[in-house]
Design an enzyme around this catalytic site. Structure first.
Site, PDB file in Angstrom:
ATOM      1  N   LYS A 187       0.813  -1.218   0.000  1.00  0.00           N
ATOM      2  CA  LYS A 187       0.000   0.000   0.000  1.00  0.00           C
ATOM      3  C   LYS A 187       0.855   1.282   0.000  1.00  0.00           C
ATOM      4  O   LYS A 187       2.088   1.203   0.029  1.00  0.00           O
ATOM      5  CB  LYS A 187      -0.966  -0.028   1.180  1.00  0.00           C
ATOM      6  CG  LYS A 187      -2.037  -1.124   1.047  1.00  0.00           C
ATOM      7  CD  LYS A 187      -2.889  -0.931  -0.200  1.00  0.00           C
ATOM      8  CE  LYS A 187      -4.058  -1.887  -0.295  1.00  0.00           C
ATOM      9  NZ  LYS A 187      -3.677  -3.278  -0.592  1.00  0.00           N
TER      10      LYS A 187
HETATM   11  C1  LIG Z   1      -9.821  -1.935  -1.751  1.00  0.00           C
HETATM   12  C2  LIG Z   1      -9.236  -2.818  -0.701  1.00  0.00           C
HETATM   13  N1  LIG Z   1      -9.874  -2.962   0.460  1.00  0.00           N
HETATM   14  C3  LIG Z   1      -9.372  -3.730   1.448  1.00  0.00           C
HETATM   15  C4  LIG Z   1      -8.193  -4.400   1.295  1.00  0.00           C
HETATM   16  C5  LIG Z   1      -7.701  -5.305   2.397  1.00  0.00           C
HETATM   17  O1  LIG Z   1      -6.593  -4.791   3.053  1.00  0.00           O
HETATM   18  P1  LIG Z   1      -5.830  -5.663   4.158  1.00  0.00           P
HETATM   19  O2  LIG Z   1      -4.926  -6.612   3.449  1.00  0.00           O
HETATM   20  O3  LIG Z   1      -5.074  -4.631   4.973  1.00  0.00           O
HETATM   21  O4  LIG Z   1      -6.855  -6.357   4.992  1.00  0.00           O
HETATM   22  C6  LIG Z   1      -7.474  -4.262   0.108  1.00  0.00           C
HETATM   23  C7  LIG Z   1      -6.186  -4.980  -0.054  1.00  0.00           C
HETATM   24  O5  LIG Z   1      -5.547  -5.030  -1.048  1.00  0.00           O
HETATM   25  C8  LIG Z   1      -8.013  -3.464  -0.933  1.00  0.00           C
HETATM   26  O6  LIG Z   1      -7.380  -3.317  -2.107  1.00  0.00           O
END
Ligand SMILES: Cc1ncc(COP(=O)(O)O)c(C=O)c1O
Length: 382
Positions: A187
């Site tokens: 990210k």
């Molecule tokens: C749009 C979106 N929401 C949520 C997530 C989930 O993030 P995490 O891996 O921190 O749970 C991602 C992960 O790539 C994402 O792209």
């Protein structure tokens, strides 16, 4: 670090340095590793940056999504409107909470959830809208706030891609009743794994309780008070807090976020300058009055007008030019667990998803890396 032409240029790579090492070392030496003073400092930094009422640092964005829905009391019988052109995390959290995701289509220019499609999908069972800022381009925040207020719906911003982006002078993440961020390794800034819940103080207070087993005081506050059994469980909760070790990385990364975002914007501008005009290639647009977060540089390849289709392009970039790419996303309604979940037509989502490819775009890239990508695309279009 510049990659040579024989090394694979990764699609993404985090950028960490001495500041992160110093913060993490200080945390290890302090002897306090779980959710404590570093998590509190990280929460404060993001809260002040966004100007929101409260923040809660958690173990992932997925955890934040789950907590957001639980804190708002969303559960069985409730419908939640959301795009299918997203990662599975938000729909999975809806299902885990017992609610039904209702997938709606996206706008063709930004690939963000379409406010008109969301309005058309509202039923008496609708309780919430979970928007997503695709690739770091904020969705129409004003339109969604108005829509949610008009129908008394909870507005959640999945801002996993957009910790530093704005539209119409409004910061992404500052408009929803709740917003979730991701600090996953790829990210715009990372804590390795991690997430943050931001927004209304009343909802964050509930989420904090639910994310800490339902225990009515934190381990850090109980620490050193002698009586560790002096607590009660007021709701059956989960364990979703961020550790101080992760928060230590977050503090250092968050200080660098303005510079990271500026570098992402430079890379995006260099791509756009070099690639504009290639037949059948649609480059990402930035609407006026928008500050893009540039988590992704998403291109669309029209197989009827370009010399190559998206899938072959990805294969040849890797095989012939050693450049890795990624696809965002396989629409959720096409995944096995959701095969019966699409009850609205999603033509824009389906076409965009079949054409979309994400080029490498991250601050660890050098000018040479950028040239490699643009030269490779020109070669494949020749
Ligand atoms: C749009 C979106 N929401 C949520 C997530 C989930 O993030 P995490 O891996 O921190 O749970 C991602 C992960 O790539 C994402 O792209």
């Amino acid at each position: 670090m510049t990659t040579t032409t024989t090394e694979v240029l990764p699609w993404n790579r985090p950028l960490l340095g001495d500041e992160e090492i110093a913060e993490a070392t200080e945390t290890i030496r302090s002897g306090w590793l779980t959710h404590g003073p570093k998590a509190a400092a990280f929460e404060q930094a993001v809260r002040e940056d966004l100007g929101v009422q409260d923040t809660f640092a958690v173990s992932s964005c997925t955890a934040a999504l789950h907590l957001a829905l639980l804190a708002a009391g969303i559960g069985p019988g409730d419908e939640v409107i959301t795009p299918s052109m997203t990662f599975c995390a938000a729909p999975n959290a809806m299902r885990q909470a017992g609610a039904r995701p209702v997938f709606v289509d996206i706008e063709p220019v930004t690939l963000n959830i379409d406010p008109a499609a969301a309005r058309a999908a509202i039923t008496p069972r609708t309780r919430a809208i979970v928007v997503m800022h695709y690739g770091g381009h904020p969705c129409d925040l004003r339109a969604f706030r108005e829509l949610a207020d008009e129908h008394h719906l909870l507005l959640v911003e999945d801002a996993a891609h957009a910790l530093r982006a704005s539209r119409d002078g409004i910061r992404a993440g500052s408009v929803g009743d709740l917003t979730v961020f991701s600090f996953y390794a790829n990210k715009v800034m990372t804590t390795g794994e991690g997430g943050m819940l931001a927004g209304r103080a009343d909802l964050i207070a509930k989420a904090r309780l639910l994310g800490r087993h339902g225990i009515d005081s934190s381990a850090w506050k109980r620490h050193g008070k002698g009586n560790t059994a002096d607590y009660d469980v007021t709701v059956p909760g989960l364990k979703y807090v961020m550790s101080d070790l992760n928060a230590a990385l977050g503090l250092a990364q968050h200080r660098k976020l303005p510079a990271f975002t500026a570098r992402r914007a430079e890379i995006a501008a260099a791509y756009t300058d070099a690639l504009v005009g290639l037949p059948g290639l649609t480059l990402p647009a930035v609407l006026p009055t928008t500050e893009h977060g540039w988590f992704l540089y998403p291109i669309l390849v029209d197989p009827h007008a370009a010399p190559i289709d998206r899938t072959r392009l990805a294969e040849r970039l890797l095989a012939e030019h050693r450049i890795a790419t990624s696809v965002h996303f396989r629409p959720v309604h096409t995944l096995q667990a959701y095969h019966d979940a699409a009850d609205h037509p999603l033509p824009v989502t389906e076409q965009a998803a079949s054409r979309q490819l994400s080029l490498p775009c991250y601050p660890a890239m050098t000018g040479h890396d950028i040239d490699r990508v643009t030269t490779a695309l020109h070669t494949l279009w020749a």
